[in-house]
Design a protein around this motif. Structure first.
Motif, PDB file in Angstrom:
ATOM      1  N   ARG A 164       0.835  -1.201   0.000  1.00 49.89           N
ATOM      2  CA  ARG A 164       0.000   0.000   0.000  1.00 49.89           C
ATOM      3  C   ARG A 164       0.869   1.251   0.000  1.00 49.89           C
ATOM      4  N   GLU A 212     -11.230  -5.780  -2.206  1.00 49.38           N
ATOM      5  CA  GLU A 212     -11.196  -5.181  -0.878  1.00 49.38           C
ATOM      6  C   GLU A 212      -9.792  -4.644  -0.573  1.00 49.38           C
ATOM      7  N   GLU A 213      -8.780  -5.447  -0.930  1.00 49.59           N
ATOM      8  CA  GLU A 213      -7.399  -5.025  -0.711  1.00 49.59           C
ATOM      9  C   GLU A 213      -7.027  -3.867  -1.641  1.00 49.59           C
ATOM     10  N   ALA A 272      -8.506  -0.733  -0.191  1.00 49.32           N
ATOM     11  CA  ALA A 272      -7.746  -0.234   0.953  1.00 49.32           C
ATOM     12  C   ALA A 272      -6.446   0.430   0.504  1.00 49.32           C
ATOM     13  N   GLN A 313      -7.432   3.724  -1.592  1.00 48.95           N
ATOM     14  CA  GLN A 313      -8.353   4.560  -0.811  1.00 48.95           C
ATOM     15  C   GLN A 313      -9.594   4.963  -1.609  1.00 48.95           C
TER      16      GLN A 313
END
Length: 285
Positions: A62, A130-131, A134, A137
């Motif tokens: 991320r 979902e990842e 995240a 954003q």
């Protein structure tokens, strides 16, 4: 930071560095910029509360992706003023990387930074939405739309004709021999009717300011190049896969390296990508 803390941070980070470099390079198309992003992620990793991080790989991926998104904004401005055709930095490997080839990386350049991130993280690196959400954003629904739009843009650039690894390297070797010896008959037999040639000199070395398209145009270019090769020399340094395409690294008459990557379809060379910009070849030395 104590030496022990620094060692602990490095011990958790170093095994993940190759994976993080893959993400950063595919996001940016620049080896030097990718290295900078990964190093910045390491600096942030050293300053983070690592005891609170349950999944270091996800945390660092991320971090790298977000750094790359910021970097892409300035990179796009630089591309607008780039001299001549832009190609991604050449990455030369012994084994063939089929997930992101050079034509696909060029197609990624047409995407927005968020589309590029969503496509790479989901379609290439296999992360769930979902990842992905995240990481960039955005909510999952938005990420699905981003990836879908990206997929539509780049679908045509996925490899459509698989060719056996050894055969592709043989074609690259034959291409080198024919182009450097001036054997135009042998060279012409390898080229597709709609072949193109793209050269990136970045304004630092002589290179065509626009691509050439079609058999006749590409043959004419190589007839001129053959004279230069015979007068100035062009030495094969190594063969291998360049951004997933068969090709070779050469030492040219001006003492600089050069890479040539070949896109092959139905056994014919459909596109030729030549990197001459010395700034993009530094890491090969």
């Amino acid at each position: 930071m104590t030496d022990t803390n620094h060692e602990d941070a490095a011990a958790g980070f170093d095994p993940l560095r190759p994976k993080l470099m893959r993400v950063a390079y595919r996001m940016l198309g620049s080896v030097a910029d990718a290295e900078d992003m990964v190093q910045e992620a390491f600096i942030r990793w050293m300053g983070a509360d690592r005891s609170a991080v349950r999944e270091p790989e996800a945390f660092l991926r991320r971090t790298v992706t977000r750094l790359c998104l910021d970097q892409l904004k300035s990179a796009r401005r630089q591309r607008e003023t780039y001299v001549g055709p832009w190609l991604p930095d050449p990455v030369v490997e012994e084994e063939q990387e089929e997930d992101v080839t050079l034509p696909l990386m060029l197609a990624l350049e047409r995407l927005s930074p968020l589309e590029r991130a969503a496509f790479l993280l989901h379609d290439v690196f296999g992360l769930g939405f979902e990842e992905v959400a995240a990481t960039i954003q955005r909510d999952s629904a938005a990420c699905r739309q981003l990836a879908s739009r990206a997929r539509t843009h780049v679908r045509e650039e996925r490899p459509r004709f698989q060719i056996e690894k050894q055969k592709s390297l043989e074609i690259a070797e034959a291409f080198f021999t024919a182009s450097r010896s001036g054997d135009m008959k042998a060279l012409g037999a390898m080229l597709a009717a709609d072949v193109s040639i793209h050269a990136d000199g970045g304004g630092k070395r002589p290179a065509a300011m626009k691509p050439f398209f079609g058999f006749d145009a590409v043959m004419k270019v190589h007839e001129s190049l053959a004279v230069l090769f015979q007068n100035n020399g062009s030495k094969l340094v190594r063969a291998g896969f360049i951004n997933g395409l068969p090709g070779f690294v050469t030492l040219e008459g001006d003492g600089e390296l050069q890479t040539t990557a070949l896109e092959i379809e139905d056994g014919k060379v459909a596109a030729i990508y030549v990197m001459r910009n010395p700034d993009k070849l530094k890491h090969l030395h």
